[in-house]
Design a protein around this motif. Sequence first.
Motif, short mmCIF file in Angstrom:
data_model
loop_
_atom_site.label_atom_id
_atom_site.label_comp_id
_atom_site.label_asym_id
_atom_site.label_seq_id
_atom_site.Cartn_x
_atom_site.Cartn_y
_atom_site.Cartn_z
N VAL A 86 -56.82 108.74 48.83
CA VAL A 86 -56.37 109.75 48.24
C VAL A 86 -55.13 110.30 49.34
O VAL A 86 -55.07 109.90 50.45
CB VAL A 86 -57.11 111.09 48.04
N PRO A 87 -54.03 111.02 48.66
CA PRO A 87 -53.01 111.81 49.75
C PRO A 87 -54.02 112.55 50.60
O PRO A 87 -55.08 112.81 50.40
CB PRO A 87 -52.12 112.61 48.85
N TYR A 88 -52.99 112.92 51.77
CA TYR A 88 -53.61 113.63 52.77
C TYR A 88 -52.80 114.96 53.03
O TYR A 88 -51.54 114.86 52.56
CB TYR A 88 -53.68 112.99 54.25
N PRO A 97 -53.94 110.80 60.62
CA PRO A 97 -54.68 110.12 59.61
C PRO A 97 -54.69 108.61 59.65
O PRO A 97 -55.62 108.00 59.18
CB PRO A 97 -54.35 110.62 58.09
N PHE A 98 -53.62 108.02 60.00
CA PHE A 98 -53.39 106.52 59.94
C PHE A 98 -53.77 105.93 61.35
O PHE A 98 -53.52 104.75 61.85
CB PHE A 98 -52.03 106.29 59.57
N GLN A 99 -54.23 106.75 62.35
CA GLN A 99 -54.71 106.14 63.75
C GLN A 99 -56.20 106.32 63.76
O GLN A 99 -56.62 107.60 63.76
CB GLN A 99 -54.07 106.84 64.92
N LEU A 100 -57.28 105.42 63.99
CA LEU A 100 -58.51 105.68 64.11
C LEU A 100 -58.80 106.23 65.38
O LEU A 100 -58.09 105.86 66.58
CB LEU A 100 -59.33 104.32 64.08
N GLY A 109 -60.16 109.13 60.54
CA GLY A 109 -58.83 108.45 59.95
C GLY A 109 -59.17 108.44 58.54
O GLY A 109 -60.34 108.44 57.64
N LEU A 110 -57.93 108.32 57.50
CA LEU A 110 -57.89 108.50 56.32
C LEU A 110 -58.55 107.11 55.68
O LEU A 110 -58.21 106.06 55.91
CB LEU A 110 -56.60 108.53 55.81
N GLY A 111 -59.84 107.37 55.02
CA GLY A 111 -60.18 106.16 54.31
C GLY A 111 -61.48 105.45 55.01
O GLY A 111 -62.29 104.71 54.50
N THR A 112 -61.69 106.30 56.23
CA THR A 112 -62.90 105.89 57.03
C THR A 112 -64.21 105.96 56.21
O THR A 112 -65.08 105.07 56.12
CB THR A 112 -63.13 106.52 58.24
N ALA A 113 -64.42 107.02 55.47
CA ALA A 113 -65.47 107.39 54.55
C ALA A 113 -65.41 106.75 53.20
O ALA A 113 -66.34 106.19 52.73
CB ALA A 113 -65.88 108.82 54.62
N ASP A 114 -64.18 106.94 52.64
CA ASP A 114 -63.88 106.85 51.10
C ASP A 114 -62.65 105.95 51.24
O ASP A 114 -61.45 106.47 50.88
CB ASP A 114 -63.81 108.03 50.32
N GLU A 362 -61.46 113.47 57.61
CA GLU A 362 -62.33 112.60 57.08
C GLU A 362 -62.74 111.59 58.32
O GLU A 362 -62.07 111.20 59.22
CB GLU A 362 -61.70 111.77 56.05
N TYR A 363 -64.05 111.38 58.25
CA TYR A 363 -64.76 110.74 59.46
C TYR A 363 -65.91 109.80 58.98
O TYR A 363 -66.59 110.17 57.64
CB TYR A 363 -65.13 111.55 60.53
#
Length: 385
Positions: A86-88, A97-100, A109-114, A362-363
Amino acid sequence: MATVPNLMRQLEQLVALPSVSATNPKLDMGNLAVVELLAAWLETLGFKAEILPLPGQPHKANLIATLSAGGPGDGGLVLAGHTDTVPYDEGRWQSDPFQLRERDGRLYGLGTADMKGFFPLAIEATKTFLDKPLRQPLIILATADEETSMAGARALVKAGRPRARYAVVGEPTGLKPVHMHKGITMQAVRITGRSGHSSNPALGASALEAMHKVIGALLTLRAEWQDSYQNPGFAVPVPTMNLGCIHGGDNPNRICGSAELQFDLRPLPGMALADLCGELERRLQDSVSEEQVQLQCRALFDGTEAFEQDRHSELVQTAEKLTGHRAESVAFATEAPYFKRMGIDTIVLGPGDIDQAHQPDEYLGQERIEPMVDILRGLIAKFCL
């Protein structure tokens, strides 16, 4: 020779590749770079990787990566996930959000869970079986646009692929197997009346007043459906309808010439979307039949059906044994019904938590990684060896 990075480095690289899907064209992106990276890793491990662009959208694609079996290959297991996010909320994240980032045992990070985080875990589980003869194929599937249109999953159904007997969708379920969820459709109702000077109602036809009747019809229909359909397996055991937003008119002293209401409907398993939408259209048209207005219903996106996998199936029972949890339900929708439509027994099972999805910061908890890898190893051993 190309090498596959370790699990943490994989997740870092996946998070670093933006792949937002959004209904707003200004925010919408492709996922091609993500599936190309996954394909390169999986080909290095011996998978046959096929990248399938979506019709008319070459920057978006599905990936089907298959580790072939020595046996007849008429069964097989799919480990499936979507590659889009999704957007952030810019400015609301504590880190990029694009760096773990790792903090206090959590991977942010964005997408780590979803749900980009599912892919490195699936690859890690797969490595255990690379030198073992498979009786049935193992397939890692990565899709596009789950967060918006489900276009990736729809394209797979149309193509009749992949062909397999079992599928695990790695959405965030907190390591608990999910055997059913509600469906969703989002609808808009637009009423066109006739504007005019508010001092004389006869000069116009108020779209807002007609919308009042539409809302009454919707609430009546919702109550009827909730009386007729219940499933105690859900925390909210009835179908829900949410009147989400309404817009109409432009000034207090003008009769409202047009108005639009948008709402969502989340049906239970056994409630077919086509039937529900047909009933909606009939009821709403009837509600304004005596008004001098026009009513138009339209779907905001092609809905997703509710999902249910027989809890006594071998897949559900195996997942319950491996996780130590009884299969349960969730309210959010996934790609699971599309796999079911292709005749594939399916569960939803992943390491993240839905409470972290679609949120700033998000984590994925690091304590979930090894248990999820072990669960996937058990599923591969059961259905592929």
